[in-house]
Structures are given as C-alpha cells and as structure tokens.
Design an enzyme around this catalytic site. Sequence first.
Site, PDB file in Angstrom:
ATOM      1  CD  GLU A  36      -4.574  -7.920   1.310  1.00  0.00           C
ATOM      2  OE1 GLU A  36      -5.455  -7.219   1.856  1.00  0.00           O
ATOM      3  OE2 GLU A  36      -3.355  -7.661   1.399  1.00  0.00           O
ATOM      4  CD  GLU A  59      -2.722  -1.487   2.382  1.00  0.00           C
ATOM      5  OE1 GLU A  59      -2.616  -0.708   3.340  1.00  0.00           O
ATOM      6  OE2 GLU A  59      -3.478  -2.474   2.391  1.00  0.00           O
ATOM      7  CG  ASN A  94      -0.587  -6.749  -1.849  1.00  0.00           C
ATOM      8  OD1 ASN A  94      -1.185  -7.304  -2.767  1.00  0.00           O
ATOM      9  ND2 ASN A  94      -1.027  -6.766  -0.596  1.00  0.00           N
ATOM     10  CG  HIS A 148      -9.835  -5.816   0.332  1.00  0.00           C
ATOM     11  ND1 HIS A 148     -10.093  -6.918   1.127  1.00  0.00           N
ATOM     12  CD2 HIS A 148      -8.508  -5.563   0.474  1.00  0.00           C
ATOM     13  CE1 HIS A 148      -8.971  -7.303   1.725  1.00  0.00           C
ATOM     14  NE2 HIS A 148      -7.996  -6.496   1.340  1.00  0.00           N
ATOM     15  CG  ASP A 181     -12.550  -9.158   1.554  1.00  0.00           C
ATOM     16  OD1 ASP A 181     -12.510  -8.165   0.807  1.00  0.00           O
ATOM     17  OD2 ASP A 181     -12.045  -9.169   2.696  1.00  0.00           O
TER      18      ASP A 181
HETATM   19  O1  9MR Z   1      -6.787  -8.955   8.081  1.00  0.00           O
HETATM   20  C1  9MR Z   1      -5.998  -8.061   8.796  1.00  0.00           C
HETATM   21  C2  9MR Z   1      -6.714  -7.673  10.084  1.00  0.00           C
HETATM   22  O2  9MR Z   1      -6.874  -8.803  10.920  1.00  0.00           O
HETATM   23  C3  9MR Z   1      -5.945  -6.581  10.774  1.00  0.00           C
HETATM   24  O3  9MR Z   1      -6.670  -6.136  11.897  1.00  0.00           O
HETATM   25  C4  9MR Z   1      -5.704  -5.429   9.817  1.00  0.00           C
HETATM   26  C5  9MR Z   1      -4.913  -4.343  10.489  1.00  0.00           C
HETATM   27  O4  9MR Z   1      -4.422  -3.417   9.642  1.00  0.00           O
HETATM   28  O5  9MR Z   1      -5.024  -5.901   8.661  1.00  0.00           O
HETATM   29  C6  9MR Z   1      -5.773  -6.813   7.966  1.00  0.00           C
HETATM   30  O6  9MR Z   1      -5.221  -7.166   6.723  1.00  0.00           O
HETATM   31  C7  9MR Z   1      -5.004  -6.115   5.816  1.00  0.00           C
HETATM   32  C8  9MR Z   1      -3.814  -6.512   4.975  1.00  0.00           C
HETATM   33  O7  9MR Z   1      -2.720  -6.816   5.791  1.00  0.00           O
HETATM   34  C9  9MR Z   1      -3.459  -5.428   3.977  1.00  0.00           C
HETATM   35  N1  9MR Z   1      -4.596  -5.057   3.173  1.00  0.00           N
HETATM   36  C10 9MR Z   1      -5.814  -4.731   3.903  1.00  0.00           C
HETATM   37  C11 9MR Z   1      -6.185  -5.872   4.851  1.00  0.00           C
HETATM   38  C12 9MR Z   1      -7.478  -5.581   5.553  1.00  0.00           C
HETATM   39  O8  9MR Z   1      -7.340  -4.480   6.395  1.00  0.00           O
END
Ligand code: 9MR
Length: 372
Positions: free
Chosen positions: A284, A178, A219, A255, A286
């Site tokens: 990722e 990001e 990513n 997402h 969903d």
């Molecule tokens: O799935 C992850 C969640 O459990 C955490 O609380 C969160 C914290 O930032 O991160 C989530 O995963 C993220 C991923 O690492 C990067 N892209 C966005 C995802 C959803 O927030």
Amino acid sequence: MSIRLGLHRRTGPGVGARSVLAGAVVATLLFGTTAANAGPGSATRADDLDGLRGLAAKRGLLIGSAVYNPPLLGDARYRALLAREFSAVSPGNVMKWDTVEPERGMVDLTAADHMMRFASGHRQIVRGHTLVWHNQLPYWLTQKTWSDADLATILEKHVKEEAAKFRGRVYAWDVINEPFNEDGTWRETIWYKALGPGYVAKALQWAHEADPRAKLYLNDYNLEWNTAKADAMYALVSDLRERGVPVHGVGFQGHLGIQYDYPAPVIDHLRRFTGLGLDVAITEADVRMPLPVTDAKLATQADYFGRLLSACLAVRRCVSFTIWGLSDAHSWVPGVFAGQGAATPYDHDLRPKPAYAELREALRHRVAGSER
Ligand code: 9MR
C-alpha cells in the site's frame, strides 16, 4: 480513525537491485496492455517498455495500484494509465466485507467483478484485500451482540465464501489485515475477542481450503520499521510456519510521510521475513506530506518512493510493489490526515511527479547487495 502511520527513526542508506518473481505469474504480465484493450489514449507497446510496468517486468516484479472506486474504470485517462503502468491491481475497498455482504446473506460482487474484469482484460493480477479486518465491517454485523460461537461461524462462512467466489482469480489474498497494536500486543478486535489469537490460523486454513492456489498473506503497517509490531508479526508467522499453517507472505503496507525519517534499513526488515521461506510485498505504498506541495517536498517524496522500491527490488522474494491509489486525486490521505496529501506519484491531473521518475530510476538500476 485510529491509524497512525509513520514513526521517527534514524535515516539510513538507500539500497537497490533486482528481484525475480518466482513462479509462472510474471510470464503473463509483461506486456498485457495493447492499444486495443487499454482504451482511448492508451500507450503503444513501445511506451510500455519504458513505463513502470515494462521496466518492472524486466526485473521480475509486479507493480500495482489500488483501485478505490471501480466506476473510475470508465474514465479513459484513468484506464489507460492503470493499464499502461501497472501489472497488478488491488481493490481499495470493493472486496471488503461491508461491500461484498452489505446485508446478511446478500452478496454483492458487482464492483469487485468490474475490477476483476478490467484486470483480466489487461493481464493484471489481483491482490485480494482483505478477508479478516476490524474496519469496514457490515452494519448488520457490528450493530448486534453475538456469542463467540456465532462470530466463529460467521467468520468461517465469510472467509470460505469470499475466497471461493474468487477462486483461481486472485493471485494473493491479504487474509489477515492489521492484527497487532504498535507495541506488539494483539489488537483486541471483534475476532480476537471471540476466537483468541487462533483466529489467524483458522482464517488461513479456511482461505486455503477455499482457494488452494492463492498466496495467503498477513498484512500490516509500520512493519518497515524496527518495531515491536514487526517483532510480533515475525513471531506469529514463525509459529504458523512451524505448525504447518498455510501462510505464504507478509505484506508491508508502506505508508510513509516525508515529515518522518525514511525507515531504513527496510531491506533488512524484508529479508528477515523472507528468511522464514515467505514472500514479502509492499502492498500500500504512499508518501504523504504536509500541504502545500513544494519542490523540496516533492524531491523528498521521490527519494522515499525510490528507496522503498529499491529495497523491494533488492530482495529476491519481494514479489510486488503496490501504490495505494493511482493519483493524488485518488488517495485516502487527505480524508484522514487533515492538512496532508499529495501522497502518490501522479498529481490530481494524472501528470507524473518527480516520484514517478524516481520509481523508474529505481527499476532501471541495480545496486550492490542484491540477492540476485
Ligand atoms: O483506501 C481505503 C479508504 O478508501 C477507506 O476509507 C479506508 C477505511 O478504513 O481504508 C483505506 O484502505 C486502508 C487499507 O484497506 C488497509 N490499510 C490502511 C489503508 C488506508 O486507510
């Protein structure tokens, strides 16, 4: 959390076809699950052929699931489903910096190792996530003011050490996560502020040095759309490639939300990057929805999941499709988007939803326009 995922765009046609993963990795993934190693309730090999994993293997695609919480791997139903349906796993959280180095110099890979052992026991590849990010940083790092030189040293040590710890065991690393704002400007993270945009090339080089065989990815979310952010990513990876910096792939987080249009044409957005000689992956996926769940919402969700997978299948170098969380009971969405959820293909009780059937359909069918 500042993340805002999903944009309003025109809806376009779905696409589909097949994909073949280059290299040897898929050969070991096809039938990794056996009744012996999947634990109680696991599927037979015949069942595997008809599930996501078996169907994806026939198309040369890795299909993955994010494991947020490795203790879940002790749950027989969770284990069986993960082993039967998926050939790849991503650590939802446990390879992030705050978990692996909670105190300065105190490295804790217990949770990550637990997940890695499950993966190797079930012949699943691991997508490492993530070496350089602005979230989930350890407190010892964020609570203090550091000089730019200190931060450069700290980041180099982290990237090299973590990549080295998992050397040879991680198929691909999300090295940079990001890096851009929605408008395509650099996100002013702790790393950007200390090292400037050069932190990206440096981190890629450090990771490559530590684990020369791992595929190195950048990513981000909302790359599925025709956005300024996607343009910025394109310009960045073009530049890195021209300069010979080791970068091998771009991860499209994927997402989505049913309250937004489907981001067609995803296939074109994927191909733009593979045109640079890179792999791409949906990292990722969903599809969230405003609650409560209805049949109509589940149908739209299924359609979005199927189209996203079909787009990946249509692009020869789209090597993997990972869903962010095994089921609705293991999803980040409700914790972040109030009133939304049900974002995965399995319900809270691990029962398949219409999206699961649609993913299987996508894996079974090729459509015109496939690159192979
Ligand atoms: O799935 C992850 C969640 O459990 C955490 O609380 C969160 C914290 O930032 O991160 C989530 O995963 C993220 C991923 O690492 C990067 N892209 C966005 C995802 C959803 O927030």
